[in-house]
Design a protein around this motif. Structure first.
Motif, PDB file in Angstrom:
ATOM      1  N   GLU A 197      49.052  29.883  17.344  1.00 56.38           N
ATOM      2  CA  GLU A 197      50.269  29.932  16.531  1.00 56.38           C
ATOM      3  C   GLU A 197      51.532  30.061  17.378  1.00 56.38           C
ATOM      4  O   GLU A 197      52.627  30.180  16.828  1.00 56.38           O
ATOM      5  CB  GLU A 197      50.190  31.134  15.563  1.00 56.38           C
ATOM      6  CG  GLU A 197      48.952  31.149  14.683  1.00 56.38           C
ATOM      7  CD  GLU A 197      48.840  29.906  13.816  1.00 56.38           C
ATOM      8  OE1 GLU A 197      49.892  29.429  13.340  1.00 56.38           O
ATOM      9  OE2 GLU A 197      47.712  29.408  13.628  1.00 56.38           O
ATOM     10  N   CYS A 198      51.389  30.046  18.686  1.00 51.97           N
ATOM     11  CA  CYS A 198      52.525  30.221  19.590  1.00 51.97           C
ATOM     12  C   CYS A 198      52.942  28.867  20.157  1.00 51.97           C
ATOM     13  O   CYS A 198      52.196  28.260  20.940  1.00 51.97           O
ATOM     14  CB  CYS A 198      52.160  31.177  20.727  1.00 51.97           C
ATOM     15  SG  CYS A 198      53.513  31.516  21.858  1.00 51.97           S
ATOM     16  N   PRO A 199      54.123  28.344  19.778  1.00 56.28           N
ATOM     17  CA  PRO A 199      54.503  26.978  20.172  1.00 56.28           C
ATOM     18  C   PRO A 199      54.875  26.819  21.643  1.00 56.28           C
ATOM     19  O   PRO A 199      54.925  25.694  22.136  1.00 56.28           O
ATOM     20  CB  PRO A 199      55.704  26.684  19.273  1.00 56.28           C
ATOM     21  CG  PRO A 199      56.299  28.027  18.994  1.00 56.28           C
ATOM     22  CD  PRO A 199      55.128  28.970  18.908  1.00 56.28           C
ATOM     23  N   TYR A 200      55.139  27.924  22.342  1.00 57.94           N
ATOM     24  CA  TYR A 200      55.639  27.817  23.708  1.00 57.94           C
ATOM     25  C   TYR A 200      54.592  28.127  24.773  1.00 57.94           C
ATOM     26  O   TYR A 200      54.895  28.106  25.962  1.00 57.94           O
ATOM     27  CB  TYR A 200      56.845  28.749  23.889  1.00 57.94           C
ATOM     28  CG  TYR A 200      57.960  28.441  22.921  1.00 57.94           C
ATOM     29  CD1 TYR A 200      58.689  27.255  23.032  1.00 57.94           C
ATOM     30  CD2 TYR A 200      58.268  29.318  21.898  1.00 57.94           C
ATOM     31  CE1 TYR A 200      59.715  26.963  22.140  1.00 57.94           C
ATOM     32  CE2 TYR A 200      59.294  29.033  20.996  1.00 57.94           C
ATOM     33  CZ  TYR A 200      59.999  27.857  21.131  1.00 57.94           C
ATOM     34  OH  TYR A 200      61.011  27.562  20.243  1.00 57.94           O
ATOM     35  N   ILE A 201      53.380  28.423  24.338  1.00 59.28           N
ATOM     36  CA  ILE A 201      52.304  28.739  25.282  1.00 59.28           C
ATOM     37  C   ILE A 201      51.067  27.928  24.903  1.00 59.28           C
ATOM     38  O   ILE A 201      50.719  27.812  23.727  1.00 59.28           O
ATOM     39  CB  ILE A 201      51.963  30.242  25.273  1.00 59.28           C
ATOM     40  CG1 ILE A 201      53.134  31.050  25.821  1.00 59.28           C
ATOM     41  CG2 ILE A 201      50.710  30.525  26.094  1.00 59.28           C
ATOM     42  CD1 ILE A 201      52.898  32.548  25.833  1.00 59.28           C
ATOM     43  N   ARG A 202      50.425  27.376  25.912  1.00 55.30           N
ATOM     44  CA  ARG A 202      49.176  26.645  25.707  1.00 55.30           C
ATOM     45  C   ARG A 202      48.077  27.312  26.513  1.00 55.30           C
ATOM     46  O   ARG A 202      48.265  27.635  27.688  1.00 55.30           O
ATOM     47  CB  ARG A 202      49.325  25.187  26.139  1.00 55.30           C
ATOM     48  CG  ARG A 202      48.023  24.390  26.068  1.00 55.30           C
ATOM     49  CD  ARG A 202      48.251  22.933  26.430  1.00 55.30           C
ATOM     50  NE  ARG A 202      46.992  22.203  26.503  1.00 55.30           N
ATOM     51  CZ  ARG A 202      46.303  22.008  27.623  1.00 55.30           C
ATOM     52  NH1 ARG A 202      46.760  22.477  28.769  1.00 55.30           N
ATOM     53  NH2 ARG A 202      45.162  21.349  27.610  1.00 55.30           N
ATOM     54  N   ASP A 215      49.512  28.194  29.996  1.00 53.13           N
ATOM     55  CA  ASP A 215      50.562  27.277  30.425  1.00 53.13           C
ATOM     56  C   ASP A 215      51.875  27.727  29.779  1.00 53.13           C
ATOM     57  O   ASP A 215      52.034  27.659  28.557  1.00 53.13           O
ATOM     58  CB  ASP A 215      50.194  25.855  29.991  1.00 53.13           C
ATOM     59  CG  ASP A 215      51.164  24.799  30.493  1.00 53.13           C
ATOM     60  OD1 ASP A 215      52.286  25.159  30.898  1.00 53.13           O
ATOM     61  OD2 ASP A 215      50.795  23.613  30.472  1.00 53.13           O
ATOM     62  N   ILE A 216      52.835  28.167  30.603  1.00 52.90           N
ATOM     63  CA  ILE A 216      54.099  28.672  30.069  1.00 52.90           C
ATOM     64  C   ILE A 216      55.267  27.779  30.488  1.00 52.90           C
ATOM     65  O   ILE A 216      56.432  28.207  30.437  1.00 52.90           O
ATOM     66  CB  ILE A 216      54.336  30.142  30.511  1.00 52.90           C
ATOM     67  CG1 ILE A 216      54.149  30.339  32.027  1.00 52.90           C
ATOM     68  CG2 ILE A 216      53.388  31.061  29.759  1.00 52.90           C
ATOM     69  CD1 ILE A 216      55.331  30.060  32.864  1.00 52.90           C
ATOM     70  N   ARG A 217      54.983  26.552  30.885  1.00 55.15           N
ATOM     71  CA  ARG A 217      56.035  25.660  31.378  1.00 55.15           C
ATOM     72  C   ARG A 217      57.088  25.346  30.321  1.00 55.15           C
ATOM     73  O   ARG A 217      58.236  25.060  30.660  1.00 55.15           O
ATOM     74  CB  ARG A 217      55.411  24.376  31.936  1.00 55.15           C
ATOM     75  CG  ARG A 217      54.668  24.583  33.250  1.00 55.15           C
ATOM     76  CD  ARG A 217      53.979  23.322  33.720  1.00 55.15           C
ATOM     77  NE  ARG A 217      52.847  22.973  32.870  1.00 55.15           N
ATOM     78  CZ  ARG A 217      52.049  21.920  33.075  1.00 55.15           C
ATOM     79  NH1 ARG A 217      52.280  21.119  34.110  1.00 55.15           N
ATOM     80  NH2 ARG A 217      51.035  21.666  32.261  1.00 55.15           N
ATOM     81  N   ALA A 218      56.724  25.432  29.038  1.00 55.91           N
ATOM     82  CA  ALA A 218      57.683  25.149  27.976  1.00 55.91           C
ATOM     83  C   ALA A 218      58.819  26.163  27.925  1.00 55.91           C
ATOM     84  O   ALA A 218      59.863  25.905  27.312  1.00 55.91           O
ATOM     85  CB  ALA A 218      56.974  25.104  26.622  1.00 55.91           C
ATOM     86  N   THR A 219      58.632  27.317  28.552  1.00 57.17           N
ATOM     87  CA  THR A 219      59.700  28.313  28.586  1.00 57.17           C
ATOM     88  C   THR A 219      60.792  27.961  29.585  1.00 57.17           C
ATOM     89  O   THR A 219      61.854  28.584  29.596  1.00 57.17           O
ATOM     90  CB  THR A 219      59.140  29.702  28.971  1.00 57.17           C
ATOM     91  OG1 THR A 219      58.659  29.668  30.319  1.00 57.17           O
ATOM     92  CG2 THR A 219      58.016  30.110  28.038  1.00 57.17           C
ATOM     93  N   GLY A 220      60.509  27.004  30.465  1.00 53.78           N
ATOM     94  CA  GLY A 220      61.454  26.658  31.514  1.00 53.78           C
ATOM     95  C   GLY A 220      61.343  27.524  32.749  1.00 53.78           C
ATOM     96  O   GLY A 220      62.089  27.342  33.715  1.00 53.78           O
ATOM     97  N   LEU A 221      60.408  28.468  32.731  1.00 56.30           N
ATOM     98  CA  LEU A 221      60.191  29.360  33.864  1.00 56.30           C
ATOM     99  C   LEU A 221      58.944  28.952  34.623  1.00 56.30           C
ATOM    100  O   LEU A 221      58.015  28.375  34.048  1.00 56.30           O
ATOM    101  CB  LEU A 221      60.022  30.807  33.387  1.00 56.30           C
ATOM    102  CG  LEU A 221      61.189  31.478  32.682  1.00 56.30           C
ATOM    103  CD1 LEU A 221      60.774  32.859  32.208  1.00 56.30           C
ATOM    104  CD2 LEU A 221      62.395  31.568  33.593  1.00 56.30           C
ATOM    105  N   ASN A 222      58.914  29.265  35.918  1.00 57.86           N
ATOM    106  CA  ASN A 222      57.644  29.141  36.628  1.00 57.86           C
ATOM    107  C   ASN A 222      56.852  30.428  36.425  1.00 57.86           C
ATOM    108  O   ASN A 222      57.331  31.386  35.798  1.00 57.86           O
ATOM    109  CB  ASN A 222      57.864  28.825  38.112  1.00 57.86           C
ATOM    110  CG  ASN A 222      58.616  29.919  38.863  1.00 57.86           C
ATOM    111  OD1 ASN A 222      58.422  31.113  38.609  1.00 57.86           O
ATOM    112  ND2 ASN A 222      59.470  29.519  39.799  1.00 57.86           N
ATOM    113  N   GLY A 223      55.640  30.459  36.962  1.00 63.61           N
ATOM    114  CA  GLY A 223      54.778  31.608  36.726  1.00 63.61           C
ATOM    115  C   GLY A 223      55.319  32.905  37.292  1.00 63.61           C
ATOM    116  O   GLY A 223      55.180  33.980  36.689  1.00 63.61           O
TER     117      GLY A 223
END
Length: 282
Positions: A197-202, A215-223
């Motif tokens: 249900e979280c659109p910004y995390i895969r 995968d948190i790349r949709a946030t615009g941040l690196n790990g």
């Protein structure tokens, strides 16, 4: 297996100590890149490209940090490259009792691989004996002879009380592997429902082990940026994907090693944090 100055291949992402472990043995680590879109499975072309002049290939399935499990076809492709390029395969299989989808297959069981494979096993994960450092290697006799000499001149053997504990776990606790693994499977299910249900995390398919790769790349941040900001905002600690190699940049590793209620709270907090961040920066 190899001599001083030889090249040893490592599948990227990798457990963080692999490169230094190879360097301590006198090898030059060389990474075999993978991509998230293939669930971090190494391609034949990438393996072949890097295999020239290498002597060893270190693999890990089930994988830490990604949760990837190599199936029969994956292992056949890896073994084909190993045989064609005369590589020894070092197979870290310490999570072999924690399989959530399919079954564990050792590359040593693939045709013509028995005499060019060293399998690493441990009671750390299967029997919750992480601090005891009790494990084993299954390899051809000539390799075991050299490893025995090395062990005798480095750690001098495993303390007796740890051997007693290991023997007890193996002989008196027949269901312990299932008991140890079950909470991780349960928490994986919790995470899947929340992150869906979280659109910004895969969440990459977690087929085994006690970790999740998000995968948190949709946030615009690196790990690294995400992990630091998350810690400062929520006091929740995760590992940045960059800790495990270039292939997992823009990801975080989540350990499923806390109680169910705390894990559910932390997972929801990570999703909320990601959503708030992207909302405030878009």
């Amino acid at each position: 297996m190899a001599n001083q100055g030889d090249t040893g291949l490592i599948i990227d992402p990798f457990y963080a100590t692999y490169p230094t472990t190879l360097r301590s043995a006198g090898l030059k680590p060389k990474m075999v890149r993978t991509v998230p879109e293939d669930n971090f499975i190494p391609s034949v072309s990438e393996l072949t490209k890097n295999a020239k002049n290498a002597k060893t290939l270190l693999i890990n399935s089930p994988n830490n940090p990604t949760g990837t499990v190599y199936d029969k076809s994956n292992l056949f492709e890896i073994s084909k490259v190993a045989i064609e390029n005369d590589l020894w395969v070092i197979s870290d299989e310490v999570y072999d009792t924690q399989i959530w989808v399919g079954k564990h297959i050792s590359i040593r069981s693939v045709a013509n691989m028995e005499n060019r494979t060293a399998v690493i096993g441990s009671m750390s994960k299967s029997h919750a004996m992480t601090g005891s450092r009790l494990g084993w290697v299954v390899a051809p006799e000539q390799v075991i002879e050299k490893l025995s000499d090395l062990a005798c001149n480095t750690n001098y053997g495993v303390p007796g009380f740890i051997q007693d504990a290991g023997l007890y776990a193996l002989t008196q606790m027949p269901n312990i592997e299932k008991t140890v693994a079950e909470p991780f499977f349960r928490r994986r299910e919790i995470a899947q429902k929340i992150i869906k249900e979280c659109p910004y995390i895969r969440m990459h398919p977690s087929l085994g082990g006690m970790y999740l790769m998000l995968d948190i790349r949709a946030t615009g941040l690196n790990g690294i940026e995400f992990s630091k900001a998350l810690l400062e905002a929520t006091n929740i600690a995760v590992m940045p994907g960059e800790s495990f190699g270039e292939s997992s940049a823009g990801h975080i590793r989540v350990a499923m090693t806390i109680s169910d209620d705390k894990f559910e709270y932390a997972t929801r907090s990570i999703c909320s944090f990601a959503s708030n961040f992207t909302t405030s920066t878009n």
